[in-house]
Design a protein around this motif. Structure first.
Motif, PDB file in Angstrom:
ATOM      1  N   ASN A 145       0.816  -1.223   0.000  1.00 57.22           N
ATOM      2  CA  ASN A 145       0.000   0.000   0.000  1.00 57.22           C
ATOM      3  C   ASN A 145       0.844   1.266   0.000  1.00 57.22           C
ATOM      4  OD1 ASN A 145      -2.448  -1.502   0.155  1.00 57.22           O
ATOM      5  ND2 ASN A 145      -2.167  -1.744   2.365  1.00 57.22           N
ATOM      6  N   ASP A 146       2.152   1.123   0.042  1.00 60.42           N
ATOM      7  CA  ASP A 146       3.037   2.284   0.075  1.00 60.42           C
ATOM      8  C   ASP A 146       3.169   2.868  -1.330  1.00 60.42           C
ATOM      9  OD1 ASP A 146       5.009   4.168   0.462  1.00 60.42           O
ATOM     10  OD2 ASP A 146       6.200   2.882   1.790  1.00 60.42           O
ATOM     11  N   PRO A 147       2.711   4.109  -1.556  1.00 57.31           N
ATOM     12  CA  PRO A 147       2.784   4.697  -2.909  1.00 57.31           C
ATOM     13  C   PRO A 147       4.205   4.960  -3.376  1.00 57.31           C
ATOM     14  CG  PRO A 147       2.077   6.343  -1.301  1.00 57.31           C
ATOM     15  CD  PRO A 147       2.089   5.033  -0.585  1.00 57.31           C
ATOM     16  N   VAL A 148       5.163   4.960  -2.463  1.00 52.30           N
ATOM     17  CA  VAL A 148       6.556   5.217  -2.845  1.00 52.30           C
ATOM     18  C   VAL A 148       7.145   4.027  -3.604  1.00 52.30           C
ATOM     19  CG1 VAL A 148       8.853   5.799  -1.966  1.00 52.30           C
ATOM     20  CG2 VAL A 148       6.826   6.727  -0.849  1.00 52.30           C
ATOM     21  N   VAL A 149       6.596   2.834  -3.364  1.00 53.03           N
ATOM     22  CA  VAL A 149       7.117   1.622  -4.006  1.00 53.03           C
ATOM     23  C   VAL A 149       6.619   1.559  -5.444  1.00 53.03           C
ATOM     24  CG1 VAL A 149       7.222  -0.887  -3.929  1.00 53.03           C
ATOM     25  CG2 VAL A 149       7.163   0.415  -1.802  1.00 53.03           C
ATOM     26  N   THR A 150       7.548   1.661  -6.387  1.00 57.98           N
ATOM     27  CA  THR A 150       7.228   1.547  -7.810  1.00 57.98           C
ATOM     28  C   THR A 150       7.701   0.198  -8.333  1.00 57.98           C
ATOM     29  OG1 THR A 150       9.342   2.533  -8.482  1.00 57.98           O
ATOM     30  CG2 THR A 150       7.491   4.037  -8.080  1.00 57.98           C
ATOM     31  N   LYS A 151       7.262  -0.155  -9.540  1.00 60.01           N
ATOM     32  CA  LYS A 151       7.685  -1.423 -10.131  1.00 60.01           C
ATOM     33  C   LYS A 151       9.191  -1.449 -10.360  1.00 60.01           C
ATOM     34  CE  LYS A 151       3.428  -2.880 -12.446  1.00 60.01           C
ATOM     35  NZ  LYS A 151       2.806  -3.256 -13.737  1.00 60.01           N
ATOM     36  N   VAL A 152       9.747  -0.314 -10.790  1.00 67.21           N
ATOM     37  CA  VAL A 152      11.187  -0.250 -11.053  1.00 67.21           C
ATOM     38  C   VAL A 152      11.963  -0.435  -9.753  1.00 67.21           C
ATOM     39  CG1 VAL A 152      13.075   1.225 -11.849  1.00 67.21           C
ATOM     40  CG2 VAL A 152      10.902   1.204 -13.091  1.00 67.21           C
ATOM     41  N   ALA A 153      11.527   0.267  -8.696  1.00 66.30           N
ATOM     42  CA  ALA A 153      12.213   0.166  -7.404  1.00 66.30           C
ATOM     43  C   ALA A 153      12.068  -1.238  -6.821  1.00 66.30           C
ATOM     44  CB  ALA A 153      11.655   1.207  -6.432  1.00 66.30           C
ATOM     45  N   PHE A 154      10.882  -1.817  -6.950  1.00 68.65           N
ATOM     46  CA  PHE A 154      10.654  -3.160  -6.417  1.00 68.65           C
ATOM     47  C   PHE A 154      11.475  -4.191  -7.176  1.00 68.65           C
ATOM     48  CE2 PHE A 154       8.096  -7.038  -5.663  1.00 68.65           C
ATOM     49  CZ  PHE A 154       8.072  -7.000  -4.276  1.00 68.65           C
ATOM     50  N   ALA A 155      11.596  -4.008  -8.494  1.00 69.61           N
ATOM     51  CA  ALA A 155      12.421  -4.905  -9.300  1.00 69.61           C
ATOM     52  C   ALA A 155      13.888  -4.817  -8.878  1.00 69.61           C
ATOM     53  CB  ALA A 155      12.268  -4.565 -10.785  1.00 69.61           C
ATOM     54  N   THR A 156      14.341  -3.612  -8.565  1.00 68.97           N
ATOM     55  CA  THR A 156      15.716  -3.444  -8.094  1.00 68.97           C
ATOM     56  C   THR A 156      15.931  -4.154  -6.770  1.00 68.97           C
ATOM     57  OG1 THR A 156      15.830  -1.278  -9.191  1.00 68.97           O
ATOM     58  CG2 THR A 156      17.480  -1.734  -7.495  1.00 68.97           C
ATOM     59  N   ALA A 157      14.923  -4.083  -5.887  1.00 69.84           N
ATOM     60  CA  ALA A 157      15.028  -4.768  -4.596  1.00 69.84           C
ATOM     61  C   ALA A 157      15.103  -6.282  -4.776  1.00 69.84           C
ATOM     62  CB  ALA A 157      13.845  -4.388  -3.711  1.00 69.84           C
ATOM     63  N   LEU A 158      14.279  -6.812  -5.681  1.00 68.00           N
ATOM     64  CA  LEU A 158      14.311  -8.262  -5.942  1.00 68.00           C
ATOM     65  C   LEU A 158      15.617  -8.667  -6.615  1.00 68.00           C
ATOM     66  CD1 LEU A 158      10.659  -8.961  -7.164  1.00 68.00           C
ATOM     67  CD2 LEU A 158      11.626  -9.303  -4.885  1.00 68.00           C
ATOM     68  N   LYS A 159      16.138  -7.795  -7.452  1.00 66.95           N
ATOM     69  CA  LYS A 159      17.420  -8.076  -8.100  1.00 66.95           C
ATOM     70  C   LYS A 159      18.533  -8.178  -7.062  1.00 66.95           C
ATOM     71  CE  LYS A 159      20.572  -6.223 -11.628  1.00 66.95           C
ATOM     72  NZ  LYS A 159      20.820  -5.103 -12.569  1.00 66.95           N
ATOM     73  N   SER A 160      18.407  -7.385  -5.984  1.00 69.32           N
ATOM     74  CA  SER A 160      19.420  -7.403  -4.935  1.00 69.32           C
ATOM     75  C   SER A 160      19.413  -8.706  -4.147  1.00 69.32           C
ATOM     76  CB  SER A 160      19.196  -6.219  -3.977  1.00 69.32           C
ATOM     77  OG  SER A 160      19.333  -4.989  -4.660  1.00 69.32           O
ATOM     78  N   LEU A 161      18.336  -9.490  -4.268  1.00 74.17           N
ATOM     79  CA  LEU A 161      18.326 -10.815  -3.652  1.00 74.17           C
ATOM     80  C   LEU A 161      19.351 -11.729  -4.310  1.00 74.17           C
ATOM     81  CD1 LEU A 161      14.475 -11.447  -3.345  1.00 74.17           C
ATOM     82  CD2 LEU A 161      16.027 -10.875  -1.482  1.00 74.17           C
TER      83      LEU A 161
END
Length: 347
Positions: A164-180
């Motif tokens: 529900n956080d509007p700050v989280v975008t698809k690009v940012a979330f993809a970067t976070a998953l990439k960091s896994l």
């Protein structure tokens, strides 16, 4: 000589006895003689847990109702160590994450770096199988690299995460998953807020701290507001403290000469004015900066820093019945001006 030898033997036996007492006792669990420490939290051995439930006549499903009881940090530690040692080689994706209207394909070993994804995976695994001991054993097979190629294709587990956080975008979330998968995955300064929010949602501590460090090093007049608000929102005291210290040095000489002064939150401005470390050329320069901040709050259409005479002319138009701070609009601003040392200003 005989007495000395006896003394040495007694001393040696006493040491062994002390070491034995200091050791944690082990409890045999199940027909395969797997064991666990009774006083230690669950260590990540799901098969041993299921066997212990059978031995003690405990309902296995009830034991897994609360994923937090599985000591997820220990699971994360196990998989992170294997990733560093190169013991786990990921093949076909075996987990699908539905989030932000997109389906992300992930692998079990990398997934366990995130507390949130670990909880979702274990909860889905428990709900989606009629034979928990066999299915819950699958994450542990990652520690046997020689058997990976012999494994039959694993049915993909689907988990869902609502953000529900509007700050989280698809690009940012993809970067976070990439960091896994890549610990030093590149994070752009333009996306660092979204990546920080994504790491917070995923409970991915290493990425979260990396973003905090980037934001502390990237403080500028244009980023100070968003970074400070992010620190307050995600309760990161290290970031909020860094914002206060940065503004203590740059409020008057740097921010006070730019339009970005308008975006400084009043709460942050008050903290800086209260600080004994606040730098200013003189108290008059600080007064001018605060008056300019008030002017910019009242004139949102202004897109360039006005000269001081223009600001004074604006306040001189206020009716002379009472001063500006005694009016309703000025009451909330009084704490800011009470922080100033006006007795030293003669101009």
């Amino acid at each position: 000589m005989v007495r000395d030898e006896q003394r040495h033997k007694i001393f040696f036996l006493s040491l062994i006895t002390k070491q034995h007492k200091a050791r944690l006792e082990r409890r045999i669990v199940g027909s395969t003689n797997r064991w666990r420490f009774p006083k230690e939290p669950f260590s990540g051995d799901l098969l041993a847990l299921s066997q212990m439930c059978k031995a003690l006549s405990i309902d296995f499903d009830k034991a897994l109702e609360n994923p937090d009881r599985l000591c997820i940090p220990q699971l994360q530690k196990f998989f992170s160590e294997n990733l560093k040692n190169g013991a786990i080689q990921s093949g076909e994706a075996d987990v699908i994450l539905e989030c932000l209207g997109h389906r992300w394909e992930l692998h079990q070993p990398q997934l366990f770096q995130s507390k949130t994804l670990t909880k979702l995976y274990l909860a889905a695994l428990t709900r989606g199988t009629t034979s928990p001991p066999r299915e819950l054993e699958k994450p542990l097979r990652a520690q046997l690299p020689e058997k990976i190629k012999e494994r039959s294709p694993v049915k993909k587990m689907i988990i869902s995460l609502k953000i529900n956080d509007p700050v989280v975008t698809k690009v940012a979330f993809a970067t976070a998953l990439k960091s896994l998968y890549i610990s030093e995955a590149e994070v752009n300064m333009d996306d660092v807020l979204g990546v920080l929010a994504s790491a917070y949602v995923l409970q991915f501590s290493s990425l979260f701290q990396r973003c905090v460090a980037m934001m502390i090093n990237g403080l500028t007049p244009s980023t100070i507001e968003n970074f400070y608000l992010a620190g307050c929102k995600y309760k990161e005291e290290q970031l909020t403290t860094a914002c206060v210290k940065w503004l203590e040095m740059n409020l008057v000489p740097l921010v006070g000469t730019q339009i970005h002064l308008r975006k400084i939150p009043q709460e942050l401005l008050h903290k800086v004015l209260m600080s004994p470390r606040l730098f200013t050329f003189s108290e008059f320069h600080l007064l001018k900066t605060i008056i300019l901040w008030v002017y910019l709050q009242l004139n949102h259409s202004i897109q360039a820093i006005p000269i001081h005479e223009t600001v004074l002319a604006f306040f001189n138009r206020v009716p002379k019945k009472c001063c500006f701070l005694d009016r309703d609009i000025g009451h909330s601003l009084m704490p800011l001006f009470l922080c100033l040392r006006l007795h030293g200003i003669t101009r």
